[in-house]
Design an enzyme around this catalytic site. Structure first.
Site, PDB file in Angstrom:
ATOM      1  N   ASP A   1       3.662 -10.122   5.808  1.00  0.00           N
ATOM      2  CA  ASP A   1       3.309 -10.598   4.467  1.00  0.00           C
ATOM      3  C   ASP A   1       3.558 -12.097   4.370  1.00  0.00           C
ATOM      4  O   ASP A   1       4.651 -12.573   4.634  1.00  0.00           O
ATOM      5  CB  ASP A   1       4.156  -9.857   3.431  1.00  0.00           C
ATOM      6  CG  ASP A   1       3.976 -10.398   2.020  1.00  0.00           C
ATOM      7  OD1 ASP A   1       2.901 -10.978   1.736  1.00  0.00           O
ATOM      8  OD2 ASP A   1       4.896 -10.226   1.206  1.00  0.00           O
TER       9      ASP A   1
ATOM     10  N   HIS B   1       2.138  -6.965   2.330  1.00  0.00           N
ATOM     11  CA  HIS B   1       2.804  -7.274   1.061  1.00  0.00           C
ATOM     12  C   HIS B   1       3.275  -6.026   0.314  1.00  0.00           C
ATOM     13  O   HIS B   1       4.362  -6.017  -0.254  1.00  0.00           O
ATOM     14  CB  HIS B   1       1.855  -8.091   0.177  1.00  0.00           C
ATOM     15  CG  HIS B   1       2.466  -8.557  -1.100  1.00  0.00           C
ATOM     16  ND1 HIS B   1       3.633  -9.289  -1.140  1.00  0.00           N
ATOM     17  CD2 HIS B   1       2.087  -8.398  -2.392  1.00  0.00           C
ATOM     18  CE1 HIS B   1       3.935  -9.569  -2.401  1.00  0.00           C
ATOM     19  NE2 HIS B   1       3.022  -9.023  -3.176  1.00  0.00           N
TER      20      HIS B   1
ATOM     21  N   SER C   1       6.613  -6.866  -5.287  1.00  0.00           N
ATOM     22  CA  SER C   1       5.927  -8.111  -5.624  1.00  0.00           C
ATOM     23  C   SER C   1       6.558  -8.780  -6.854  1.00  0.00           C
ATOM     24  O   SER C   1       7.757  -9.054  -6.857  1.00  0.00           O
ATOM     25  CB  SER C   1       4.434  -7.833  -5.820  1.00  0.00           C
ATOM     26  OG  SER C   1       3.703  -9.037  -5.855  1.00  0.00           O
TER      27      SER C   1
END
Length: 472
Positions: free
Chosen positions: A396, A449, A187
């Site tokens: 994602d 994600h 991320s």
């Protein structure tokens, strides 16, 4: 260093004795800023002694950074050392440890007021590598800074502290100085990890002591260029049939591919963009196939006791996820990490940590996002030949794989192994492509994600093969 080499009569033996002496001086200087590490043999919530080697501790930089270190279940002295950073910014590395790649998971069951149960993760990345899970920057997880304001931290300051941390940690763990090192995370770490890798590389070139044996970096669904990332969300939504062909064409025509900074005078673009937002408003962006639940982060009123009714504890100004939502699982961390027995077992500094939160919303809002794109760092590191693994959960929508593939292609390296499926137990686990700059890109089919959270078996197989220099 070259001058010292000359002064010492060009004797390699004397030169390396000097380096050893200097290392010992630095060790003495740093020792005051590193709390004694603690070996953890038992964890509250886990039945019996831990079948892996866990160490926790603090290292002093501007603040006190808390880490969990897990030795590889293979020969620790032989296999790589990974530094793992959870994104956010301001999300605890415990999240990466317990939900993604660490040796334990929570047993997912409806909370009844007792301490959540920990169970072994059969797909822990620590089976094949040593991992430092670091709460960074200070204010994240169990890390803290007594006197500095929370807006003290930004991209450059965090990277500077990470480098200090790693230097001091290695000085206090000299048995790992020769291990291959990979900087890793997911991320928002897509900004910080390549910055840190470049700092390490520069330091090694300048004769840093101790030298860090950096071999490369690993990134999952990494934020790289925010504008490009946002612009690829609409093509991703179209490919996933979240929006119609007609709306997609209208968006392309009216906005001309620019969705991050729409011209306020472009009323047609604004109108169709609102239509797009209505279409996706009920979609879970972290994994488009999963239910949309509230993020498990509102702060509960009052402190928890084991006898307190969980519904009272969950009361807050915002709704909290129901059992069955993945976000509900994240609440277990709060119950566990705020238990006094847990803090004592982990040797958390008393009196310096308030309510533990998986992600610190105040730090996230105050953190200075100084680097809008980490692309140039990838350019520099690719030119130096570092190994890299970039992976994306293909469901994602926070950081769509289309944007990740686009910046990788922009590096303009030739393809060594073209697009193909990679398999786990005879089944397609995703698709992969490798490049001449030693970069491997892989999708994880059906993941979101934080890909290992959704597909742990597949992600473990991917990491093991890559670490062992095998083809995916």
């Amino acid at each position: 260093m070259a001058v010292l080499y000359f002064v010492l009569g060009q004797s390699p033996t004397l030169f390396w004795w000097y380096r050893l002496l200097l290392l010992l001086v630095i060790l003495a200087e740093y020792s005051f800023s590193v709390h004694p590490a603690s070996t953890i043999e038992f964890l509250p919530g886990f039945q019996g002694p831990l079948p892996f080697q866990l160490e926790t501790g603090y290292v002093g930089v501007d603040g006190q950074l808390f880490y969990y270190f897990v030795k590889s279940e293979r020969k620790p002295e032989k296999y790589p050392l990974l530094l793992w950073l959870t994104g956010g910014p301001g999300c605890s590395a415990w999240s990466g440890l317990v939900y993604e790649i660490g040796p334990v998971n929570y047993k997912i069951e409806k909370y009844n007021g007792s301490l959540p149960t920990l169970v072994l993760n059969p797909y822990s990345w620590t089976k094949v590598s040593n991992i430092i899970f670091l709460d960074s920057p200070a204010g994240t997880g169990f890390s803290y800074a007594k006197t500095l304001p929370i807006n003290h931290w930004g991209d450059f300051k965090q990277v500077d502290e990470l480098l200090q941390f790693l230097n001091k940690w290695l000085i206090n763990h000299p048995e790992f100085i020769s291990n291959s090192v990979y900087i890793s995370g997911d991320s928002y770490s897509g900004i910080v990890v390549p910055m840190l890798a470049q700092q390490i590389s520069n330091g090694n070139k300048e004769g840093a002591i101790p030298p860090i044996n950096l071999k490369g970096y690993v990134l999952g669904n990494p934020q790289t260029d925010q504008a490009s990332n946002d612009n690829y969300k609409i093509p991703f939504a179209h490919r996933m049939t979240l929006i119609s062909d007609e709306l997609y064409k209208s968006l392309e025509t009216s906005c001309q591919g620019e969705y991050k900074n729409i011209d306020p005078n472009n009323t047609k673009c604004l109108k169709v963009f609102q239509d797009y937002e209505k279409c996706i408003s009920g979609v879970n962006k972290a994994h488009i196939l999963e239910p949309l639940c509230p993020f498990a982060s509102p702060k509960p009123h009052g402190r928890r006791s084991l006898n307190q009714n969980s519904e009272v504890f969950l009361r807050s100004d915002s709704p909290l996820p129901q059992f069955g939502c993945r976000e509900y699982d994240q609440l277990l961390s709060r119950y566990w990490a705020n238990d006094p027995d847990v803090r004592e077992a982990l040797h958390v500094q008393k009196g310096n940590i308030g309510e533990w939160e998986r992600c610190n919303p105040v730090l996230k809002s105050q953190y200075k996002r100084e680097v809008v794109s980490s692309f140039q760092y990838h350019v520099n590191l690719s030119a130096k030949g570092f190994r890299t693994l970039i992976y994306s959960g293909d469901h994602d929508m926070v950081v769509p794989n289309l944007g990740t593939q686009a910046w990788i292609k922009s590096l303009n390296y030739s393809i060594v192994d073209d697009w193909r499926p990679w398999l786990v137990q005879g089944q397609v686990a995703g698709y992969t492509r490798s490049y001449s700059n030693q970069m491997t890109f892989a999708t994880i089919k059906g993941a979101g994600h934080t890909a290992p959270q959704y597909k742990p078996k597949e992600c473990f197989a991917m990491l093991r093969r890559w670490i062992d220099h095998e083809s995916l």
